[in-house]
Design an enzyme around this catalytic site. Structure first.
Site, mmCIF file in Angstrom:
data_model
loop_
_atom_site.group_PDB
_atom_site.id
_atom_site.type_symbol
_atom_site.label_atom_id
_atom_site.label_comp_id
_atom_site.label_asym_id
_atom_site.label_seq_id
_atom_site.Cartn_x
_atom_site.Cartn_y
_atom_site.Cartn_z
ATOM 1 N N ASP A 58 -9.808 -89.363 118.083
ATOM 2 C CA ASP A 58 -8.980 -88.400 117.518
ATOM 3 C C ASP A 58 -7.684 -88.102 118.220
ATOM 4 O O ASP A 58 -7.012 -86.746 118.399
ATOM 5 C CB ASP A 58 -9.644 -87.031 117.710
ATOM 6 C CG ASP A 58 -9.226 -86.004 116.609
ATOM 7 O OD1 ASP A 58 -8.549 -86.262 115.525
ATOM 8 O OD2 ASP A 58 -9.514 -84.750 116.594
ATOM 9 N N GLY A 78 -11.709 -77.100 113.605
ATOM 10 C CA GLY A 78 -12.806 -76.903 112.747
ATOM 11 C C GLY A 78 -14.066 -76.491 113.497
ATOM 12 O O GLY A 78 -14.613 -75.782 112.828
#
Length: 467
Positions: free
Chosen positions: A278, A163
């Site tokens: 993450d 992203g």
């Protein structure tokens, strides 16, 4: 009056710089963003802040960046850092989306409110000189060097995209193959991009472990870039989901152990207590010997030893790997990495994605009935057949089951999980079910973190994503 106005102006500029530095964690050793932790002369800290102001150029106190060229071989590179810090300082003031850490976070309104601890900023100042001294092996690349290495960022050399960044394979002039992570300018505002870049760079500065990705250098020339050691086998995701060949169990088990060792280091042995936030298959790189390397510290946070957790907003991460307490309340501590690690173990066992693309079902929801029944034949990747060690598989299944428990307090820490995976507790431990462990759990945890409430929240979030 003119002198008084000038003093007021200097005071205001000083306060603005202090605010921006605190936002970035460059001054506050107690802040989860203050990851650089460089040594500097505390006696000169206040004057350093003043000299950083663009309105205080006439100050007789030298700038903290004035000696940068003594440390950095090229004055151009030092100026790049000066411009980057100055660009942050000149931006309009705005707070970053990080809620201050709480001494104890209420999971229900029934709990009594607890006071937020006061944070005391340190007197140390961030300097380019101190930064480069931290990792002398890091190179500060020019844009031209990276452009030539990647054939000017040819799309054919792109090996990953997220992203906020693109990753390219490149070959440096000395013949070394590297991975170049290019932060995308359109993803965030300049101020936030630079802040995230410095924060990630500062966290990586404290990481030194075989199971963590190795940084070769960086660049702030015409964009923000990380230059990393190249992983020839790519990511675990590409090996599990992007290849027609079945990844043999021996490699899968080795990867699981490597990730566990890396996370245990980040949580317990690293100079800073780091929460990755993450952990997922695409962020696990495999080197030439299939040694797992945890990568992408863009969302990572560090927590001081005396703080139980941190609370953040908005929630960032990857759907399918988010722990209930993080997804529902924004709580950040080691246990959210443990949950994501459990999801990753399920992917390693099954070769199924964290969220099935067709049914949109979570792998946790799919696997839990099989884990509870200890049904190995129903959960193991059918392509493996009988080509796996049953004892090792049992260890991984038990570990995964413990990791994905919806109550954070019921999940073991990574030190314990490493022992389980390696079988250091003996065969008797493998017979113990996760639900048989006795542990004191607050009633509010049981109320707020039931499986049904978590699954309802997941369905609601999934619906929002699909709208």
């Amino acid at each position: 009056m003119a002198v008084e106005d000038n003093k007021n102006s200097e005071s205001k500029n000083h306060q603005e710089v202090e605010l921006h530095r605190n936002d970035l964690g460059l001054e506050d050793s107690s802040s989860p963003r203050g990851v650089l932790g460089m040594v500097s002369d505390s006696d000169n800290s206040s004057s350093s802040c003043s000299s950083c102001s663009s309105d205080d150029k006439s100050s007789s106190t030298s700038s903290p960046f004035s000696n940068t060229t003594k440390t950095v071989s090229s004055s151009h590179h030092g100026l790049q850092w000066n411009k980057m810090i100055e660009s942050i300082k000149k931006k309009s003031m705005r707070r970053f989306s990080v809620i201050p850490l709480l001494a104890s976070y209420e999971l229900t309104r029934k709990n009594l409110r607890r006071k937020q601890p006061k944070l005391t900023p340190s007197e140390s100042a961030f300097t380019c000189e101190a930064f480069f001294m931290a990792k002398p092996s890091w190179r500060n690349f020019t844009y031209e060097e990276l452009a030539v290495a990647t054939d000017y960022f040819n799309p054919e050399n792109m090996i990953g995209k997220g992203g906020h960044a693109e990753v390219y394979k490149g070959v440096l002039i000395n013949g070394e193959t590297v991975a170049i992570k290019k932060l995308m300018s359109h993803a965030k505002e300049e101020e936030e991009r630079v802040s995230d870049f410095l924060s990630e760079l500062g966290i990586i500065a404290h990481v030194n472990h075989p199971n963590a990705a190795r940084l070769r250098g960086f660049s702030s020339d015409r964009g923000l870039h990380f230059v990393l050691e190249y992983a020839p086998y790519g990511s675990l995701a590409s090996m599990l989901f992007g290849s027609e060949e079945c990844l043999e169990w021996k490699i899968r088990y080795k990867v699981a152990l490597g990730i566990a060792d890396g996370l245990s280091y980040l949580h317990n042995a690293c100079p800073r207590r780091i929460i990755h936030r993450d952990i997922k298959a695409s962020n696990i790189l495999l080197n030439h010997d299939y040694e797992a390397q945890i990568s992408d510290f863009g969302l990572a946070k560090w927590l001081p030893e005396n703080w139980p957790h941190h609370v953040v907003f908005p929630i960032e991460g990857t759907f399918g790997y988010l722990a209930p307490e993080y997804f529902m309340h924004g709580i950040v501590d080691e246990k959210i990495d443990v949950f994501a690690f459990g999801v990753l173990l399920l992917e390693i066992i099954t070769s199924r994605r964290a969220v099935d693309t067709a049914s949109r079902q979570s792998i946790v929801a799919w696997a839990k009935p099989f884990l509870e029944k200890n049904s190995m034949e129903d959960i193991v990747d059918p392509r493996l057949g009988n080509m796996f060690n049953p004892t090792e598989m049992q260890r991984v299944m038990l570990t995964a089951s413990m990791c994905v428990h919806h109550i954070a307090a019921m999940r073991p820490d990574m030190t314990r999980l490493v022992q389980l995976l390696r079988g250091e507790d003996g065969p008797a431990e493998l017979q113990q079910k996760a639900g048989e462990r006795t542990m004191s759990v607050n009633a509010c945890d049981l109320q707020d973190h039931t499986s049904s409430s978590y699954l309802n929240e997941l369905r609601r979030h999934r619906q929002l994503l699909m709208e």
